[in-house]
Scaffold this motif. Structure first.
Motif, short mmCIF file in Angstrom:
data_model
loop_
_atom_site.label_atom_id
_atom_site.label_comp_id
_atom_site.label_asym_id
_atom_site.label_seq_id
_atom_site.Cartn_x
_atom_site.Cartn_y
_atom_site.Cartn_z
N GLY A 59 41.21 35.81 38.09
CA GLY A 59 41.12 35.97 39.53
C GLY A 59 41.81 34.87 40.29
N LYS A 114 34.38 29.19 41.29
CA LYS A 114 32.99 29.52 41.63
C LYS A 114 32.34 30.38 40.54
N ASN A 115 33.15 30.90 39.64
CA ASN A 115 32.64 31.80 38.61
C ASN A 115 31.70 31.06 37.67
N ARG A 127 47.13 33.03 40.45
CA ARG A 127 46.05 33.74 39.78
C ARG A 127 45.75 32.96 38.50
N ASP A 137 38.23 31.79 43.52
CA ASP A 137 37.10 32.52 42.93
C ASP A 137 36.75 31.97 41.55
#
Lengths: 295, 332, 243
Positions: free
Chosen positions: C219, C226-227, C206, C223
């Motif tokens: 996250g 891609k944020n 994480r 993810d």
């Protein structure tokens, strides 16, 4: 009345203490070095005026520049011949190094001048006093206070208004950044030592008008200077000025209190004990100094 | 038991060092028969005394890396406790000396607690201040003889209880015994948990804290051990000199000498304080009697002395022992 | 209650807010990455948790114990170990002695400490250098010594400040392996600050992202990359292009 008098006398001494401490704080600011030999610069400043007076009959007041020059040269010589080499070592070696310098100068003076206590007994101001209303001032102390103030102001002006002074301040704030700006650290260090030596030498020249010169005189004043520098915040110029005044007043007013309450334990013997205690308490309770200024 | 074994175990030293220690010990033991004049015996006693002081300083100053310049106050506490208890209540040395140690240790905790909030220069100057304050007080305190000091009552007959002997040889062996106790203790100390932790503190305080070391408490402990050592030496000074005053027991120069001998010999090494004392005490004494006695040469001895300090701090901050080790490394 | 809970940490350095209201939680056994551009407040956050700084407000709970305002040695004793980004290059102690200081945290006996230190050194394949001084070693080994020292205190949570910076790809690979092994075999929870993106993304389960003292994302690594906020703040064009 007694207190008012002590207050005024204290201010005069305080101005001198501020000048004594100025060099210590400048050197500390620029190089992070505590110069234990600072008091010996003062001592040699005292002797230079004394001997100028003794051999050449130059009035102690006129011989004052001699003490400043002697002090500054001493500062430069110490830096280039000795302190520079200490910088390579750890902090503990620097402390011991300046300590060695202190001992060396003490015994050098002892060797040259013997351990005798010497005081100037004739001069323009020596032994004369000025009475203003109920207060009586020794001219020598008055001159010491006023000239100290002048010298302090000159150095302050130099540090804040001239190019070299500003470079010095920049070095004091951030050595690395200053050296990137093309300021030569080595030269700055040397200037700091010259200023440090010069101011304290001059303070010695003023002091010898009313205080004995002897080889070990430095230790007392270096302790006072340490207290002032700690009080003002290590490296702070503004701070050391007010701290000097405060210590001067404290030193004068303390015995008066003792006298008033009739206590032997607050007698004049202990006036410097108070200074040591003050240092101890200040650095423990407020290591950033009483005023917390850092230029 | 384990601790005693550790204290007597010198096996991690090189062969040359161990042989050196044996030769040195034989010399110390036989000295009263081979070399003794009254002057040389005095010098040897001083040497052993200052080695003891230096070993004590080495805990906090050498292993811990704290520039402690106020050890003289503990010499004062040790010697005044012994002297005053003897003068006032006729307390034997063997009772008053442990009490002196206790007082010194107690006092060191009280002073050490605020003191070790400080670091570097601040700390060094503060240690000087505390020592000078105590000296000022004793200088003006009539009850303890003020600046005049106090004389210890001299007994007609040698008295072991009060450590009074006719001949310096007895004092020599006594301080030698203390010296060995100190040496063995330090040999254990350097290998102890506290010894390791102090060395870590000296190297890197932040890292030390991250390894679960309570820095301040460690320093205070080491400081009190140093104070105990010095107080023992102070107690010895009282019965040996039979006269003490603030100037001889609490002067700043004494504090400096103590720190200096350890530094000059080599801080944080077991031999350092001994080498430093072996070098400086005779130098001090012989220069003093040879040059200091001649008219017009006062101060030269101390100038040489100070010059040495300056040279060592500029060129080899790890002291004489550092120089020796450097040569040895090159040899490899 | 989580293993480590950080609630609303604020740290203000005289007008410069280094940490603004940061909260997150770590579960036992996780490997968490903390990333962010230079000056984002990562090291400050570490220092607030470990105790080098006292947070102006907020709360840190570790294993159900409130450790806010603990001193570093107290948090260490509570079970948090840490390494430093810059290891002070010292000449005073050998590698073995350094690690022994760590072991001494849990024992008073020298032989026990020595045995445990040797064990840790063996585990990290450092036996060969145990008698060297830190200044004599290359930086990759120095880092490992720092790690060994912290491990010797037997932490339950290990906080690593840029263990991989200045290392070459092979060395990074080694460190990644090592961290995974520590996590799986010794059940040590890992919390790491890292600059080297490849490494964080590879090793962390994480990721928490800081920017200008604020937490901007949290996250799974997949993810996070891609944020949008994260890409804008930190990953920059270079990494975004690479996607």
């Amino acid at each position: 009345m007694l207190i008012a008098d002590a207050l005024l006398q204290g201010i005069l001494m305080g101005l001198l203490f501020a000048l004594v401490s100025l060099g210590l704080t400048v050197i500390f600011g620029v190089m992070d070095i505590v110069n234990f030999a600072h008091g010996e610069f003062l001592m040699l400043g005292m002797y230079s005026v004394y001997w100028a007076n003794f051999f050449f009959h130059i009035d102690p007041l006129i011989a004052l520049p001699v003490s400043a020059v002697v002090g500054a040269l001493l500062g430069l010589a110490s830096y280039y011949w000795f302190i520079k080499y200490l910088l390579r070592g750890p902090a503990i070696a620097q402390l011991f190094g300046t300590f060695g310098l202190m001992l060396f100068l003490q015994y050098f003076a002892m060797f040259l001048f013997s351990a005798d206590y010497r005081m100037i007994d004739k001069g323009l101001l020596v032994g004369k006093s000025l009475s203003v209303g109920p207060f009586i001032f020794d001219w020598t102390k008055l001159a010491a206070g006023i000239l100290s103030l002048v010298a302090f102001a000159v150095v302050y002006y130099f540090l804040h208004k001239t190019k070299t002074g500003k470079a010095l301040q920049a070095t004091s704030l951030n050595k690395e950044a200053a050296s990137y700006m093309g300021i030569r650290t080595d030269r700055m260090n040397a200037i700091a030592w010259a200023i440090g030596g010069g101011t304290v030498g001059m303070a010695g020249g003023l002091l010898v008008n009313f205080y004995y010169a002897y080889p070990m005189v430095g230790i007392l004043f270096v302790m006072i200077a340490f207290a002032c520098v700690a009080l003002g915040g290590f490296g702070s110029i503004k701070g050391v000025f007010f701290a000097g005044l405060l210590v001067g007043i404290l030193e004068m007013i303390f015995p008066v209190f003792g006298h008033l309450i009739g206590s032997d334990f607050l007698g004049p013997h202990f006036k410097f004990t108070v200074v040591y205690l003050a240092y101890f308490i200040i650095v423990v309770v407020r290591p950033q100094g009483l005023f917390g200024w850092k230029n | 038991m384990e601790k005693l074994k550790d204290a007597l175990n010198f096996s991690d030293f090189s062969k040359a060092e161990r042989i050196g220690l044996i030769i040195f010990s034989v010399f110390l033991l036989t000295f009263p028969w081979i070399g003794a004049g009254s002057f040389t015996t005095t010098v040897m006693i001083q040497f052993l005394l200052f080695s003891l002081f230096g070993m004590g300083w080495n805990t906090i100053g050498g292993y811990g890396g704290q520039v402690e310049l106020g050890k003289a106050q503990y010499v004062g506490i040790g010697s005044y406790t012994v002297a005053l208890m003897m003068v006032w209540w006729k307390v034997p040395f063997w009772v008053s000396m442990p009490i002196g140690i206790l007082i010194a240790v107690g006092y060191s905790f009280i002073i050490g607690y605020p003191l070790f909030r400080l670091k570097g220069h601040y700390f060094a100057i503060a240690t000087i201040c505390t020592s000078l304050v105590l000296k000022d007080i004793f200088d003006n305190w009539n009850l303890v003889g003020a600046a005049k000091g106090i004389e210890l009552p001299i007994h007609d007959h040698p008295d072991f209880l009060y450590m009074q002997f006719k001949s310096d040889t007895y004092y020599y062996y006594f301080i030698m015994a203390l010296f060995y106790i100190g040496l063995f203790y330090m040999n254990w100390f350097r290998k102890s948990k506290l010894g390791y932790q102090l060395r870590m503190i000296k190297d890197d305080e932040n890292a030390a804290e991250s390894l679960g070391i309570d820095i301040r408490w460690c320093k205070i402990k080491a400081y009190s051990i140093a104070s105990a050592f010095v107080a023992v030496g102070g107690g010895f000074m009282a019965v040996y000199n039979l006269y003490i005053d603030p100037a001889s027991t609490m002067e700043l120069s004494l504090s400096i000498k103590i720190a200096l001998m350890a530094m000059l010999g080599g801080a944080a090494s077991l031999w350092g304080p001994i080498i430093g004392a072996a070098f400086l005490v005779p130098l001090d004494r012989f220069l003093g009697s040879w040059l200091g006695g001649q008219k017009g040469l006062t101060g030269i001895d101390f100038m040489i002395y100070a010059g040495l300090i300056m040279i060592v701090s500029a060129y080899q901050p790890r002291g004489i022992w550092g120089i020796i080790e450097q040569f040895r490394k090159r040899g490899h | 209650m989580s293993f480590l809970t950080v609630e609303n940490i604020v740290k203000d350095f005289g007008g410069l807010v280094a940490n603004n209201n940061i909260s997150f939680a770590i579960e036992e056994g996780e490997i968490i990455g903390l990333i962010g551009p230079n000056g984002a407040g990562k090291t400050t956050l570490f220092n607030c948790i470990v105790g080098y700084h006292r947070p102006d407000s907020g709360k840190v709970t570790f294993r159900e114990k409130d450790i806010t305002g603990f001193k570093p040695f107290e948090t260490n004793r509570a079970g948090i170990g840490r390494t430093f980004q810059i290891m002070k290059v010292t000449t005073g102690m050998t590698v073995l002695e350094n690690v022994m200081v760590g072991s001494f945290c849990r024992t008073n006996d020298r032989n026990t400490a020595r045995g445990e230190a040797l064990h840790v050194l063996g585990d990290l394949a450092l036996d060969a250098v145990k008698d060297y001084y830190i200044n004599e070693l290359p930086i990759a080994i120095q880092r490992k010594v720092g790690l060994a020292r912290a491990l010797a205190t037997k932490p339950a949570l290990l906080m690593l400040d840029e263990v991989a910076s200045g290392l070459n790809p092979t060395e990074i690979e080694e460190v990644v392996e090592l961290l995974r092994r520590l996590n799986s075999a010794k059940k040590i929870t890992l919390f790491l600050i890292e600059h080297i993106m490849e490494m964080v993304m590879k090793v962390s389960q994480r990721v928490i992202v800081l920017d200008y003292g604020e937490k901007i994302a949290e996250g799974l690594p997949a993810d996070i990359v891609k944020n949008e906020n994260v890409i804008k703040a930190y990953l920059g064009e270079k990494y975004a292009q690479g996607l």
